[in-house]
Write a protein that holds these residues in place. Sequence first.
Motif, PDB file in Angstrom:
ATOM      1  N   GLU A 136     101.607  10.990  10.664  1.00  0.00           N
ATOM      2  CA  GLU A 136     101.766  10.663   9.285  1.00  0.00           C
ATOM      3  C   GLU A 136     100.678  10.410   8.411  1.00  0.00           C
ATOM      4  OE1 GLU A 136     104.216   9.568   6.056  1.00  0.00           O
ATOM      5  OE2 GLU A 136     104.870  10.436   7.942  1.00  0.00           O
ATOM      6  N   MET A 137      99.506   9.927   9.273  1.00  0.00           N
ATOM      7  CA  MET A 137      98.314   9.669   8.460  1.00  0.00           C
ATOM      8  C   MET A 137      97.523  11.098   7.987  1.00  0.00           C
ATOM      9  SD  MET A 137      96.325   7.120  10.987  1.00  0.00           S
ATOM     10  CE  MET A 137      96.893   5.377  11.005  1.00  0.00           C
ATOM     11  N   PHE A 153      96.814  14.938   3.422  1.00  0.00           N
ATOM     12  CA  PHE A 153      96.592  16.310   2.887  1.00  0.00           C
ATOM     13  C   PHE A 153      97.371  16.161   1.481  1.00  0.00           C
ATOM     14  CE2 PHE A 153      96.612  18.793   7.120  1.00  0.00           C
ATOM     15  CZ  PHE A 153      95.365  19.265   6.778  1.00  0.00           C
ATOM     16  N   ALA A 154      98.423  15.325   1.495  1.00  0.00           N
ATOM     17  CA  ALA A 154      98.916  15.156   0.090  1.00  0.00           C
ATOM     18  C   ALA A 154      98.137  14.633  -0.963  1.00  0.00           C
ATOM     19  CB  ALA A 154     100.139  14.027   0.237  1.00  0.00           C
ATOM     20  N   GLN A 155      97.175  13.673  -0.653  1.00  0.00           N
ATOM     21  CA  GLN A 155      96.232  13.017  -1.659  1.00  0.00           C
ATOM     22  C   GLN A 155      95.057  13.735  -1.857  1.00  0.00           C
ATOM     23  OE1 GLN A 155      96.014   8.722  -0.976  1.00  0.00           O
ATOM     24  NE2 GLN A 155      94.558   8.639  -2.531  1.00  0.00           N
ATOM     25  N   PHE A 156      94.414  14.705  -0.785  1.00  0.00           N
ATOM     26  CA  PHE A 156      93.101  15.178  -1.020  1.00  0.00           C
ATOM     27  C   PHE A 156      93.244  16.693  -0.611  1.00  0.00           C
ATOM     28  CE2 PHE A 156      92.795  10.845   0.281  1.00  0.00           C
ATOM     29  CZ  PHE A 156      91.870  10.399  -0.670  1.00  0.00           C
ATOM     30  N   THR A 165      81.713  15.635  -4.360  1.00  0.00           N
ATOM     31  CA  THR A 165      82.155  15.497  -3.048  1.00  0.00           C
ATOM     32  C   THR A 165      83.618  14.571  -2.777  1.00  0.00           C
ATOM     33  OG1 THR A 165      81.180  14.618  -0.987  1.00  0.00           O
ATOM     34  CG2 THR A 165      81.060  13.185  -2.625  1.00  0.00           C
ATOM     35  N   LEU A 166      83.707  14.563  -1.557  1.00  0.00           N
ATOM     36  CA  LEU A 166      85.148  13.930  -1.131  1.00  0.00           C
ATOM     37  C   LEU A 166      84.920  12.152  -1.055  1.00  0.00           C
ATOM     38  CD1 LEU A 166      88.137  14.379  -0.218  1.00  0.00           C
ATOM     39  CD2 LEU A 166      87.219  14.276   1.879  1.00  0.00           C
ATOM     40  N   ASN A 167      85.816  11.608  -1.605  1.00  0.00           N
ATOM     41  CA  ASN A 167      85.597  10.014  -1.630  1.00  0.00           C
ATOM     42  C   ASN A 167      86.147   9.559  -0.374  1.00  0.00           C
ATOM     43  OD1 ASN A 167      85.801   7.388  -2.228  1.00  0.00           O
ATOM     44  ND2 ASN A 167      86.050   7.633  -4.197  1.00  0.00           N
ATOM     45  N   TYR A 168      85.085   9.349   0.594  1.00  0.00           N
ATOM     46  CA  TYR A 168      85.585   9.030   1.707  1.00  0.00           C
ATOM     47  C   TYR A 168      86.190   7.522   1.852  1.00  0.00           C
ATOM     48  CZ  TYR A 168      80.764   7.487   2.106  1.00  0.00           C
ATOM     49  OH  TYR A 168      79.341   7.378   1.743  1.00  0.00           O
TER      50      TYR A 168
END
Length: 118
Positions: free
Chosen positions: A78-79, A84-87, A50-53
Motif C-alpha cells: 500500500e505504501m 507511485f500515485a503521488q510521485f 528534484t523529488l521532495n523527499y
Amino acid sequence: MDKIYIEGLEVFSLIGVYDWERVATQRLVVDVTLYTDLSQAANSDKVEHTLNYAEVATCIELVAKSSEFELIEALANEMIKAIFAQFSLPKIRLKLSKPDILANALNVAVEFTRENPH
C-alpha cells in the motif's frame, strides 16, 4: 538511474494478526529507495528540479497511520502504491521492518522492488 534514499523512517500503524497486536499502534521502520533522474537538480542546484523527499516521507507516514492491515506485506504494498500515485517515479524499493515483534530477533522485515505500472 539515480537514487534518493530515506532510511530508518519511524512510523506507527495498527498492524498484526494477533488480538494483542490490534489494541495499539506498533513502531515500524521504513527504508525506501526512490529511483529517479537527478541530473537536472545536480546541474541547476534548484529544489524544484528534484523529488521532495519530505513529501514522500509524509505520504508513507499517512499510509501507516490510516491503515489497519494484518500483514506488513500488505502495508508495504500500500505504501508503494501511494508513492507511485503521488510521485512520478519509475521504480521503488521499500523495506518495511517490524523490529519489536520477536523477543529473540533484532528485526523482521519484508522488502519489495516495484516498477511503476503507468
